[in-house]
Design a protein around this motif. Structure first.
Motif, PDB file in Angstrom:
ATOM      1  N   LEU A 113       0.827  -1.203   0.000  1.00 36.03           N
ATOM      2  CA  LEU A 113       0.000   0.000   0.000  1.00 36.03           C
ATOM      3  C   LEU A 113       0.862   1.254   0.000  1.00 36.03           C
ATOM      4  CD1 LEU A 113      -2.864   1.205   0.203  1.00 36.03           C
ATOM      5  CD2 LEU A 113      -2.561   1.166   2.685  1.00 36.03           C
ATOM      6  N   VAL A 114       1.902   1.286   0.832  1.00 37.16           N
ATOM      7  CA  VAL A 114       2.782   2.465   0.912  1.00 37.16           C
ATOM      8  C   VAL A 114       3.503   2.671  -0.418  1.00 37.16           C
ATOM      9  CG1 VAL A 114       4.858   3.368   2.022  1.00 37.16           C
ATOM     10  CG2 VAL A 114       3.049   2.367   3.409  1.00 37.16           C
ATOM     11  N   PHE A 115       4.025   1.587  -1.004  1.00 40.46           N
ATOM     12  CA  PHE A 115       4.729   1.701  -2.269  1.00 40.46           C
ATOM     13  C   PHE A 115       3.805   2.187  -3.378  1.00 40.46           C
ATOM     14  CE2 PHE A 115       6.158  -0.125  -6.325  1.00 40.46           C
ATOM     15  CZ  PHE A 115       7.395   0.506  -6.418  1.00 40.46           C
ATOM     16  N   THR A 116       2.601   1.639  -3.454  1.00 39.69           N
ATOM     17  CA  THR A 116       1.661   2.032  -4.506  1.00 39.69           C
ATOM     18  C   THR A 116       1.218   3.479  -4.333  1.00 39.69           C
ATOM     19  OG1 THR A 116       0.908  -0.248  -4.681  1.00 39.69           O
ATOM     20  CG2 THR A 116      -0.518   1.437  -5.622  1.00 39.69           C
ATOM     21  N   MET A 117       0.980   3.912  -3.107  1.00 43.60           N
ATOM     22  CA  MET A 117       0.576   5.297  -2.877  1.00 43.60           C
ATOM     23  C   MET A 117       1.722   6.263  -3.193  1.00 43.60           C
ATOM     24  SD  MET A 117      -2.511   5.430  -2.227  1.00 43.60           S
ATOM     25  CE  MET A 117      -3.186   3.913  -2.821  1.00 43.60           C
ATOM     26  N   SER A 118       2.948   5.869  -2.873  1.00 49.39           N
ATOM     27  CA  SER A 118       4.109   6.713  -3.222  1.00 49.39           C
ATOM     28  C   SER A 118       4.248   6.821  -4.735  1.00 49.39           C
ATOM     29  CB  SER A 118       5.387   6.130  -2.631  1.00 49.39           C
ATOM     30  OG  SER A 118       5.300   6.039  -1.245  1.00 49.39           O
ATOM     31  N   TRP A 119       4.067   5.700  -5.419  1.00 50.40           N
ATOM     32  CA  TRP A 119       4.135   5.680  -6.875  1.00 50.40           C
ATOM     33  C   TRP A 119       3.042   6.573  -7.466  1.00 50.40           C
ATOM     34  CZ3 TRP A 119       7.876   3.873  -9.877  1.00 50.40           C
ATOM     35  CH2 TRP A 119       7.627   3.670 -11.222  1.00 50.40           C
ATOM     36  N   LEU A 120       1.844   6.500  -6.915  1.00 48.50           N
ATOM     37  CA  LEU A 120       0.746   7.341  -7.396  1.00 48.50           C
ATOM     38  C   LEU A 120       1.008   8.823  -7.146  1.00 48.50           C
ATOM     39  CD1 LEU A 120      -2.528   5.403  -6.560  1.00 48.50           C
ATOM     40  CD2 LEU A 120      -1.587   5.962  -8.795  1.00 48.50           C
ATOM     41  N   ALA A 121       1.626   9.138  -6.020  1.00 49.32           N
ATOM     42  CA  ALA A 121       1.965  10.539  -5.737  1.00 49.32           C
ATOM     43  C   ALA A 121       2.966  11.061  -6.769  1.00 49.32           C
ATOM     44  CB  ALA A 121       2.520  10.674  -4.330  1.00 49.32           C
ATOM     45  N   LEU A 122       3.958  10.248  -7.107  1.00 45.27           N
ATOM     46  CA  LEU A 122       4.934  10.643  -8.122  1.00 45.27           C
ATOM     47  C   LEU A 122       4.256  10.853  -9.473  1.00 45.27           C
ATOM     48  CD1 LEU A 122       7.888  10.963  -9.201  1.00 45.27           C
ATOM     49  CD2 LEU A 122       7.784   8.511  -9.654  1.00 45.27           C
ATOM     50  N   VAL A 123       3.395   9.926  -9.857  1.00 45.77           N
ATOM     51  CA  VAL A 123       2.704  10.042 -11.143  1.00 45.77           C
ATOM     52  C   VAL A 123       1.776  11.259 -11.143  1.00 45.77           C
ATOM     53  CG1 VAL A 123       1.030   8.910 -12.653  1.00 45.77           C
ATOM     54  CG2 VAL A 123       2.924   7.619 -11.712  1.00 45.77           C
ATOM     55  N   ALA A 124       1.123  11.531 -10.030  1.00 45.37           N
ATOM     56  CA  ALA A 124       0.254  12.708  -9.948  1.00 45.37           C
ATOM     57  C   ALA A 124       1.060  13.990 -10.136  1.00 45.37           C
ATOM     58  CB  ALA A 124      -0.484  12.728  -8.614  1.00 45.37           C
ATOM     59  N   LEU A 125       2.239  14.068  -9.543  1.00 47.07           N
ATOM     60  CA  LEU A 125       3.097  15.242  -9.726  1.00 47.07           C
ATOM     61  C   LEU A 125       3.526  15.380 -11.186  1.00 47.07           C
ATOM     62  CD1 LEU A 125       5.368  15.113  -6.546  1.00 47.07           C
ATOM     63  CD2 LEU A 125       3.554  16.746  -7.053  1.00 47.07           C
ATOM     64  N   LEU A 126       3.868  14.264 -11.821  1.00 45.73           N
ATOM     65  CA  LEU A 126       4.273  14.302 -13.226  1.00 45.73           C
ATOM     66  C   LEU A 126       3.126  14.737 -14.135  1.00 45.73           C
ATOM     67  CD1 LEU A 126       6.424  11.055 -13.452  1.00 45.73           C
ATOM     68  CD2 LEU A 126       7.235  13.408 -13.499  1.00 45.73           C
TER      69      LEU A 126
END
Length: 178
Positions: free
Chosen positions: A116-129
């Motif tokens: 969950l933490v890894f997926t949410m971090s990945w989503l945060a990065l993609v949202a910023l991009l």
């Protein structure tokens, strides 16, 4: 050819990003709720992701030497770079697969906190991009100064803070011709 694709992508970046988000949503739903469909979509999405990331790497060098007029601001701005759009699209595919896998794990009751933490971090990065690609213009020449915008804020340098050019006069200007 690549410069024409880059120019069209930069010009229509909102439509391209919305289509990318739609494909990512379909992929996340397919991986999460219909794993057999997710497996079928894996190879085309992988090839599309690789193609977009290669386009991103080649489009970095393609920057138009022009300004875009923004009458609503008022300002002149650098054209939106297509490489940011391609870069965001390249990360949407793996992020959607990760979200789909997390949904499938949660439905089966085997989801873990690190996933969950890894997926949410990945989503945060993609949202910023995606936000960075959506905004488009980085540098703006405004009446109050030069503004550089990025996803986490902006920096404005007033015109008064910039150094003025000193043009030599008389014989010093012709020193190289004597």
């Amino acid at each position: 050819m690549i410069s024409k694709v880059s120019a069209a992508t930069a010009r229509h970046r909102h439509v391209v990003l919305l289509l990318g988000l739609l494909v990512a949503g379909v992929n996340a739903a397919a991986v999460g709720f219909a794993p057999s469909l997710g497996q079928v979509l894996f190879t085309p999405l992988l090839l599309l992701t690789l193609a977009v990331l290669v386009l991103s790497a080649t489009a970095v060098a393609i920057r138009l030497a022009s300004f875009v007029v923004l009458p609503q601001v008022p300002a002149f701005a650098t054209p939106a770079p297509a490489s940011k759009v391609f870069f965001a699209l390249g990360y949407l595919g793996p992020a959607s697969a990760g979200v789909g896998a997390l949904v499938r794990s949660a439905r089966e009751g085997i989801a873990s906190t690190p996933d969950l933490v890894f997926t949410m971090s990945w989503l945060a990065l993609v949202a910023l991009l995606v936000v960075e690609a959506w905004r488009g213009h980085e540098v703006q020449l405004r009446p109050d100064g030069i503004r550089h915008r990025w996803v986490l804020g902006s920096l404005t340098v007033p015109w008064e803070a910039l150094p003025t050019a000193h043009v030599p006069r008389g014989r010093t200007a012709r020193r190289g011709f004597e």
